[in-house]
Motif scaffolding. Structure first.
Motif, mmCIF file in Angstrom:
data_model
loop_
_atom_site.group_PDB
_atom_site.id
_atom_site.type_symbol
_atom_site.label_atom_id
_atom_site.label_comp_id
_atom_site.label_asym_id
_atom_site.label_seq_id
_atom_site.Cartn_x
_atom_site.Cartn_y
_atom_site.Cartn_z
ATOM 1 N N ILE A 50 0.860 -1.178 0.000
ATOM 2 C CA ILE A 50 0.000 0.000 0.000
ATOM 3 C C ILE A 50 0.898 1.231 0.000
ATOM 4 O O ILE A 50 1.841 1.310 0.790
ATOM 5 C CB ILE A 50 -0.903 0.011 1.245
ATOM 6 C CG1 ILE A 50 -1.819 -1.205 1.201
ATOM 7 C CG2 ILE A 50 -1.704 1.300 1.338
ATOM 8 C CD1 ILE A 50 -2.607 -1.407 2.466
ATOM 9 N N GLN A 54 2.476 4.458 1.044
ATOM 10 C CA GLN A 54 2.513 5.047 2.383
ATOM 11 C C GLN A 54 2.513 6.575 2.374
ATOM 12 O O GLN A 54 2.394 7.201 3.425
ATOM 13 C CB GLN A 54 3.743 4.528 3.135
ATOM 14 C CG GLN A 54 3.711 3.025 3.374
ATOM 15 C CD GLN A 54 2.549 2.598 4.244
ATOM 16 O OE1 GLN A 54 2.333 3.138 5.309
ATOM 17 N NE2 GLN A 54 1.791 1.623 3.771
ATOM 18 N N ASN A 55 2.654 7.175 1.194
ATOM 19 C CA ASN A 55 2.740 8.630 1.096
ATOM 20 C C ASN A 55 1.471 9.352 1.529
ATOM 21 O O ASN A 55 1.490 10.561 1.727
ATOM 22 C CB ASN A 55 3.072 9.057 -0.338
ATOM 23 C CG ASN A 55 4.398 8.521 -0.789
ATOM 24 O OD1 ASN A 55 5.232 8.137 0.024
ATOM 25 N ND2 ASN A 55 4.610 8.457 -2.089
ATOM 26 N N TYR A 56 0.372 8.635 1.659
ATOM 27 C CA TYR A 56 -0.905 9.279 1.941
ATOM 28 C C TYR A 56 -1.390 9.028 3.357
ATOM 29 O O TYR A 56 -2.422 9.543 3.756
ATOM 30 C CB TYR A 56 -1.956 8.812 0.930
ATOM 31 C CG TYR A 56 -1.541 9.186 -0.465
ATOM 32 C CD1 TYR A 56 -1.814 10.446 -0.972
ATOM 33 C CD2 TYR A 56 -0.829 8.299 -1.259
ATOM 34 C CE1 TYR A 56 -1.403 10.809 -2.231
ATOM 35 C CE2 TYR A 56 -0.403 8.653 -2.526
ATOM 36 C CZ TYR A 56 -0.693 9.908 -3.017
ATOM 37 O OH TYR A 56 -0.280 10.268 -4.258
ATOM 38 N N LYS A 57 -0.644 8.280 4.114
ATOM 39 C CA LYS A 57 -1.035 7.955 5.485
ATOM 40 C C LYS A 57 -1.107 9.240 6.309
ATOM 41 O O LYS A 57 -0.129 9.974 6.419
ATOM 42 C CB LYS A 57 -0.024 6.980 6.094
ATOM 43 C CG LYS A 57 -0.475 6.356 7.368
ATOM 44 C CD LYS A 57 0.493 5.267 7.778
ATOM 45 C CE LYS A 57 -0.035 4.497 8.947
ATOM 46 N NZ LYS A 57 0.823 3.368 9.273
ATOM 47 N N GLY A 58 -2.268 9.518 6.842
ATOM 48 C CA GLY A 58 -2.465 10.698 7.670
ATOM 49 C C GLY A 58 -2.659 11.997 6.917
ATOM 50 O O GLY A 58 -2.790 13.059 7.517
#
Length: 76
Positions: A61, A63-67
């Motif tokens: 997945i 990870q650049n979009y986490k949060g």
């Protein structure tokens, strides 16, 4: 396919039993029976789920979009 592997595949795919039933256009009671080892998972379904789960796990997945939250500009 063991019930444990069946559950693991659904978890990797982020699918519920209802999601799988919808994808297969079958009753959720059948999927539940596979999950609870009341009925064996058919070989073609087992192979398909395993293949999808492995591909999903390999792809990972992003990870650049986490949060990340959407920043909207209201009015100009």
């Amino acid at each position: 396919m063991t019930p444990e592997r069946f559950s693991e595949c659904l978890k990797l795919l982020r699918w519920s039993q209802l999601d799988l039933a919808a994808a297969l256009e079958c009753e959720v009671f059948l999927v539940n029976a596979w999950s609870n080892d009341m009925e064996p998972v058919p070989e073609d379904i087992a192979a398909w789920l395993d293949k999808l789960a492995k591909a999903h796990a390999k792809a990972g997945i992003p990870q650049n979009y986490k949060g990340v939250h959407l920043k909207m500009k209201i009015g100009k």
